[in-house]
Scaffold this motif. Structure first.
Motif, PDB file in Angstrom:
ATOM      1  N   VAL A   1       8.459   9.921 -16.248  1.00 53.98           N
ATOM      2  CA  VAL A   1       9.759   8.949 -16.332  1.00 53.98           C
ATOM      3  C   VAL A   1      10.253   8.477 -14.834  1.00 53.98           C
ATOM      4  CG1 VAL A   1      12.052   8.831 -17.144  1.00 53.98           C
ATOM      5  CG2 VAL A   1      10.605   9.999 -18.587  1.00 53.98           C
ATOM      6  N   VAL A   2      10.232   9.624 -14.179  1.00 55.07           N
ATOM      7  CA  VAL A   2      10.346   9.086 -12.752  1.00 55.07           C
ATOM      8  C   VAL A   2       9.539   8.123 -12.347  1.00 55.07           C
ATOM      9  CG1 VAL A   2      10.632   9.922 -10.316  1.00 55.07           C
ATOM     10  CG2 VAL A   2      11.578  11.431 -12.076  1.00 55.07           C
ATOM     11  N   ALA A   3       7.993   8.276 -12.490  1.00 50.87           N
ATOM     12  CA  ALA A   3       7.165   7.380 -12.207  1.00 50.87           C
ATOM     13  C   ALA A   3       7.605   5.854 -12.627  1.00 50.87           C
ATOM     14  CB  ALA A   3       5.847   7.871 -12.316  1.00 50.87           C
ATOM     15  N   LEU A   4       7.690   6.006 -14.019  1.00 48.40           N
ATOM     16  CA  LEU A   4       8.169   4.595 -14.663  1.00 48.40           C
ATOM     17  C   LEU A   4       9.327   3.954 -13.865  1.00 48.40           C
ATOM     18  CD1 LEU A   4       7.640   5.486 -18.291  1.00 48.40           C
ATOM     19  CD2 LEU A   4       6.212   3.779 -17.007  1.00 48.40           C
ATOM     20  N   VAL A   5      10.288   4.775 -13.424  1.00 48.54           N
ATOM     21  CA  VAL A   5      11.347   4.178 -12.762  1.00 48.54           C
ATOM     22  C   VAL A   5      11.032   3.401 -11.576  1.00 48.54           C
ATOM     23  CG1 VAL A   5      13.678   4.775 -11.685  1.00 48.54           C
ATOM     24  CG2 VAL A   5      13.092   5.517 -13.860  1.00 48.54           C
TER      25      VAL A   5
ATOM     26  N   ILE B   1      -5.152  -8.650 -16.145  1.00 50.60           N
ATOM     27  CA  ILE B   1      -3.619  -8.620 -16.139  1.00 50.60           C
ATOM     28  C   ILE B   1      -3.003  -7.831 -15.070  1.00 50.60           C
ATOM     29  CG2 ILE B   1      -4.052  -8.430 -18.882  1.00 50.60           C
ATOM     30  CD1 ILE B   1      -3.238  -5.514 -18.822  1.00 50.60           C
ATOM     31  N   SER B   2      -1.817  -7.680 -15.207  1.00 49.76           N
ATOM     32  CA  SER B   2      -0.773  -7.044 -14.112  1.00 49.76           C
ATOM     33  C   SER B   2      -1.142  -5.681 -14.020  1.00 49.76           C
ATOM     34  CB  SER B   2       0.596  -7.079 -14.307  1.00 49.76           C
ATOM     35  OG  SER B   2       1.328  -6.311 -13.697  1.00 49.76           O
ATOM     36  N   HIS B   3      -1.530  -5.129 -12.859  1.00 49.55           N
ATOM     37  CA  HIS B   3      -2.004  -3.657 -12.679  1.00 49.55           C
ATOM     38  C   HIS B   3      -0.758  -2.816 -12.798  1.00 49.55           C
ATOM     39  CE1 HIS B   3      -5.288  -4.926  -9.624  1.00 49.55           C
ATOM     40  NE2 HIS B   3      -5.489  -5.021 -10.906  1.00 49.55           N
ATOM     41  N   SER B   4       0.481  -3.247 -12.486  1.00 50.46           N
ATOM     42  CA  SER B   4       1.777  -2.505 -12.476  1.00 50.46           C
ATOM     43  C   SER B   4       2.098  -2.379 -14.075  1.00 50.46           C
ATOM     44  CB  SER B   4       3.016  -3.199 -11.831  1.00 50.46           C
ATOM     45  OG  SER B   4       3.037  -3.179 -10.687  1.00 50.46           O
ATOM     46  N   LYS B   5       1.817  -3.222 -14.781  1.00 53.43           N
ATOM     47  CA  LYS B   5       2.089  -3.147 -16.387  1.00 53.43           C
ATOM     48  C   LYS B   5       1.084  -2.301 -16.906  1.00 53.43           C
ATOM     49  CE  LYS B   5       4.295  -7.678 -16.907  1.00 53.43           C
ATOM     50  NZ  LYS B   5       4.377  -8.939 -17.728  1.00 53.43           N
ATOM     51  N   LEU B   6      -0.183  -2.405 -16.354  1.00 50.89           N
ATOM     52  CA  LEU B   6      -1.184  -1.434 -17.092  1.00 50.89           C
ATOM     53  C   LEU B   6      -0.978   0.144 -16.578  1.00 50.89           C
ATOM     54  CD1 LEU B   6      -3.605  -1.559 -18.726  1.00 50.89           C
ATOM     55  CD2 LEU B   6      -5.070  -1.764 -16.687  1.00 50.89           C
ATOM     56  N   LEU B   7      -0.437   0.460 -15.333  1.00 52.51           N
ATOM     57  CA  LEU B   7      -0.256   1.544 -14.882  1.00 52.51           C
ATOM     58  C   LEU B   7       1.074   2.243 -15.919  1.00 52.51           C
ATOM     59  CD1 LEU B   7      -0.842   3.816 -12.813  1.00 52.51           C
ATOM     60  CD2 LEU B   7       0.545   2.749 -11.273  1.00 52.51           C
ATOM     61  N   ALA B   8       1.937   1.330 -16.066  1.00 53.35           N
ATOM     62  CA  ALA B   8       3.065   1.842 -16.743  1.00 53.35           C
ATOM     63  C   ALA B   8       2.714   2.274 -18.321  1.00 53.35           C
ATOM     64  CB  ALA B   8       4.184   0.597 -16.962  1.00 53.35           C
ATOM     65  N   LEU B   9       1.762   1.584 -18.884  1.00 51.56           N
ATOM     66  CA  LEU B   9       1.048   1.955 -20.144  1.00 51.56           C
ATOM     67  C   LEU B   9       0.507   3.363 -19.931  1.00 51.56           C
ATOM     68  CD1 LEU B   9       0.261   1.315 -23.260  1.00 51.56           C
ATOM     69  CD2 LEU B   9      -1.869   0.023 -22.201  1.00 51.56           C
ATOM     70  N   GLY B  10      -0.249   3.542 -18.814  1.00 49.80           N
ATOM     71  CA  GLY B  10      -0.957   4.830 -18.865  1.00 49.80           C
ATOM     72  C   GLY B  10       0.091   5.807 -18.675  1.00 49.80           C
ATOM     73  N   LEU B  11       1.136   5.652 -18.119  1.00 49.44           N
ATOM     74  CA  LEU B  11       2.431   6.629 -18.037  1.00 49.44           C
ATOM     75  C   LEU B  11       2.865   7.000 -19.462  1.00 49.44           C
ATOM     76  CD1 LEU B  11       3.885   5.529 -14.440  1.00 49.44           C
ATOM     77  CD2 LEU B  11       3.037   7.640 -15.110  1.00 49.44           C
ATOM     78  N   ILE B  12       3.099   5.966 -20.072  1.00 44.93           N
ATOM     79  CA  ILE B  12       3.654   6.163 -21.486  1.00 44.93           C
ATOM     80  C   ILE B  12       2.628   6.907 -22.365  1.00 44.93           C
ATOM     81  CG2 ILE B  12       4.233   4.803 -23.537  1.00 44.93           C
ATOM     82  CD1 ILE B  12       5.278   2.494 -21.667  1.00 44.93           C
ATOM     83  N   VAL B  13       1.522   6.708 -22.339  1.00 40.26           N
ATOM     84  CA  VAL B  13       0.456   7.388 -22.955  1.00 40.26           C
ATOM     85  C   VAL B  13       0.532   8.986 -22.562  1.00 40.26           C
ATOM     86  CG1 VAL B  13      -2.105   7.531 -23.662  1.00 40.26           C
ATOM     87  CG2 VAL B  13      -0.935   5.507 -23.537  1.00 40.26           C
TER      88      VAL B  13
ATOM     89  N   VAL C   1       4.252  10.724  -7.211  1.00 43.67           N
ATOM     90  CA  VAL C   1       5.058  10.927  -8.371  1.00 43.67           C
ATOM     91  C   VAL C   1       3.942  11.129  -9.603  1.00 43.67           C
ATOM     92  CG1 VAL C   1       6.873  10.579  -9.926  1.00 43.67           C
ATOM     93  CG2 VAL C   1       6.885  10.007  -7.575  1.00 43.67           C
ATOM     94  N   PHE C   2       3.057  10.419  -9.700  1.00 43.88           N
ATOM     95  CA  PHE C   2       2.206  10.446 -10.825  1.00 43.88           C
ATOM     96  C   PHE C   2       1.504  11.711 -10.834  1.00 43.88           C
ATOM     97  CE2 PHE C   2      -1.122   7.464 -13.398  1.00 43.88           C
ATOM     98  CZ  PHE C   2      -0.859   8.304 -14.193  1.00 43.88           C
TER      99      PHE C   2
ATOM    100  N   TYR D   1       0.800  -1.063   0.077  1.00 50.31           N
ATOM    101  CA  TYR D   1       0.064  -0.182  -0.013  1.00 50.31           C
ATOM    102  C   TYR D   1       0.909   1.269   0.064  1.00 50.31           C
ATOM    103  CZ  TYR D   1      -2.834   3.844   1.741  1.00 50.31           C
ATOM    104  OH  TYR D   1      -3.582   5.099   1.962  1.00 50.31           O
ATOM    105  N   TRP D   2       1.674   1.239   0.904  1.00 47.23           N
ATOM    106  CA  TRP D   2       2.649   2.504   0.811  1.00 47.23           C
ATOM    107  C   TRP D   2       3.603   2.807  -0.226  1.00 47.23           C
ATOM    108  CZ3 TRP D   2       1.009   5.839   3.986  1.00 47.23           C
ATOM    109  CH2 TRP D   2       0.071   5.636   5.366  1.00 47.23           C
ATOM    110  N   TRP D   3       3.960   1.763  -0.888  1.00 51.14           N
ATOM    111  CA  TRP D   3       4.621   1.889  -2.174  1.00 51.14           C
ATOM    112  C   TRP D   3       3.751   2.712  -3.224  1.00 51.14           C
ATOM    113  CZ3 TRP D   3       3.215  -0.677  -6.851  1.00 51.14           C
ATOM    114  CH2 TRP D   3       4.057  -0.264  -7.894  1.00 51.14           C
ATOM    115  N   LEU D   4       2.529   2.102  -2.991  1.00 51.07           N
ATOM    116  CA  LEU D   4       1.483   2.567  -4.041  1.00 51.07           C
ATOM    117  C   LEU D   4       1.212   4.077  -3.737  1.00 51.07           C
ATOM    118  CD1 LEU D   4      -0.727   2.236  -6.509  1.00 51.07           C
ATOM    119  CD2 LEU D   4      -2.394   1.355  -4.541  1.00 51.07           C
ATOM    120  N   VAL D   5       1.276   4.370  -2.634  1.00 52.44           N
ATOM    121  CA  VAL D   5       1.041   5.828  -2.273  1.00 52.44           C
ATOM    122  C   VAL D   5       2.298   6.689  -2.881  1.00 52.44           C
ATOM    123  CG1 VAL D   5       1.172   7.399  -0.192  1.00 52.44           C
ATOM    124  CG2 VAL D   5      -0.194   5.450  -0.219  1.00 52.44           C
TER     125      VAL D   5
END
Length: 389
Positions: free
Chosen positions: A371-375, A268-280, A218-219, A209-213
């Motif tokens: 980019v920072v959020a993707l890292v 599907i993986s939530h992290s991968k989908l969130l990464a797609l959102g950041l790329i868009v 950053v998002f 949870y705290w990692w998600l926060v």
């Protein structure tokens, strides 16, 4: 899909019609009628949106403490509806700021209890779809609101204040529908906590949870106020009455994409989908930075809508999945508190960059934070990876 999810979505839709009729015009109203600068607009928008997110902490904790969520949601929607006339009578940016803050306090009061209600009444295997559906209906209102605003501006010869008065009507309808239409599910007395934000309970939220926060913060830095999309369109020479159509386009894409991506998030993986959102979002920022021509701006705004459709319901689902059921309101509250502070900083920075270095610098800064959020997503803890597998 539980009927309560549909009802909460319709309530959100009506309130968003009300709010977006005002918000799609407010930056232009402040710029052209009240003579505000881009920095002032960024400060007002940042304070307003961050206030809503910060207030969610307290409303979410209270909903956990009392074991009841509907009353707080009704109070929040009522406050939002009753502040709409203040925009119509505003003669200074100070009055606009007051109205905007009160309106967003209402949003903050209702936000966490409403999201916790969605999680409470929806089976886990449908949770992503439920949040996506509520977000789609909410965004349908955000699509209709600017469309109505543009039509009324044309009919009223650009009378901002007349449009603001009309905006109060759907807000009052939203309050009535929630009050009379929703029956809150009973929660067993054992599930109620004496103090949701005491240290013992906060420890139960866990690493995931705290990692998600942190990722959410950053998002939020990458997602400054959408008022700057309106200002970018105005730079391109779009007629004043038609500028709200920029928000219509964005919210149309958002509404159409939120539910499909919500259903996809159940598979599907939530992290991968969130990464797609950041790329868009990176693609949207790059496009918006390149030109102020209306076609270019429209393409960037459309991608901005896609990123919202991918990420907003997804983040709500991820909070629900990483928090204990009896602390969901508090979990949404803390997530919103941190994101709210980041949103305030982002909007102030966006306005400052806009005034000092031009519009392109604002969107370039958004790209950097993405980019920072993707890292950060790439360096997720093992506990998150196991949960997301």
């Amino acid at each position: 899909m539980p009927a309560g999810v549909w009802l909460l979505g319709l309530v959100s839709m009506l309130m968003d019609i009300s709010s977006e009729m005002i918000h799609s015009l407010l930056p232009l109203f402040m710029l052209t009628t009240l003579g505000a600068s881009a920095l002032a607009i960024g400060l007002i928008e940042g304070l307003a949106e961050s206030t809503a997110l910060i207030v969610k902490l307290f409303s979410g904790a209270l909903s956990d403490y009392f074991g009841k969520r509907k009353g707080l949601a009704v109070l929040g929607y009522a406050l939002g509806a009753l502040t709409k006339p203040l925009f119509a009578v505003a003669s200074t940016t100070g009055v606009v700021l007051t109205a905007r803050l009160l309106d967003r306090v209402g949003k903050g009061i209702r936000g966490a209890p409403r999201d916790a209600l969605v999680a409470d009444i929806t089976p886990r295997h449908l949770r992503g779809a439920a949040f996506g559906l509520r977000q789609s209906l909410d965004t349908l209102g955000a699509f209709l609101g600017p469309l109505l605003a543009a039509g009324l501006m044309l009919l009223s010869a650009n009378d901002f204040r007349a449009v603001f008065w009309v905006a109060a009507i759907p807000g009052l309808l939203a309050v009535a529908l929630l009050f009379f239409g929703l029956h809150e599910p009973e929660r067993p007395p054992a599930a109620r906590r004496s103090n949701p934000i005491q240290r013992q309970n906060l420890k139960r939220l866990g690493v995931a949870y705290w990692w998600l926060v942190g990722i959410g913060a950053v998002f939020a830095l990458a997602r400054f106020s959408e008022a700057f999309l309106v200002l970018r369109a105005q730079q391109g020479g779009v007629p004043l009455a038609l500028v709200p159509l920029v928000m219509v386009a964005m919210n149309a894409v958002y509404a159409l994409s939120a539910y499909p991506f919500g259903r996809l998030s159940d598979r599907i993986s939530h992290s991968k989908l969130l990464a797609l959102g950041l790329i868009v979002l990176i693609a949207a920022d790059i496009i918006l930075a390149t030109s102020e021509h209306w076609r270019v701006v429209l393409a960037g705004v459309a991608l901005w809508g896609v990123h919202l459709g991918i990420t907003q319901g997804l983040l709500a689902t991820m909070v629900a999945d990483t928090a204990p059921a009896d602390l969901r309101g508090t979990a949404y509250g803390f997530f919103s508190l941190v994101s709210g502070l980041a949103m305030l900083l982002a909007s102030i920075l966006a306005g400052l960059l806009w005034d000092r270095f031009g519009a392109a610098s604002t969107f370039h800064a958004g790209t950097i934070f993405c980019v920072v959020a993707l890292v950060g997503l790439a360096w997720q803890p093992a506990a998150v990876h196991r949960r997301d597998a």
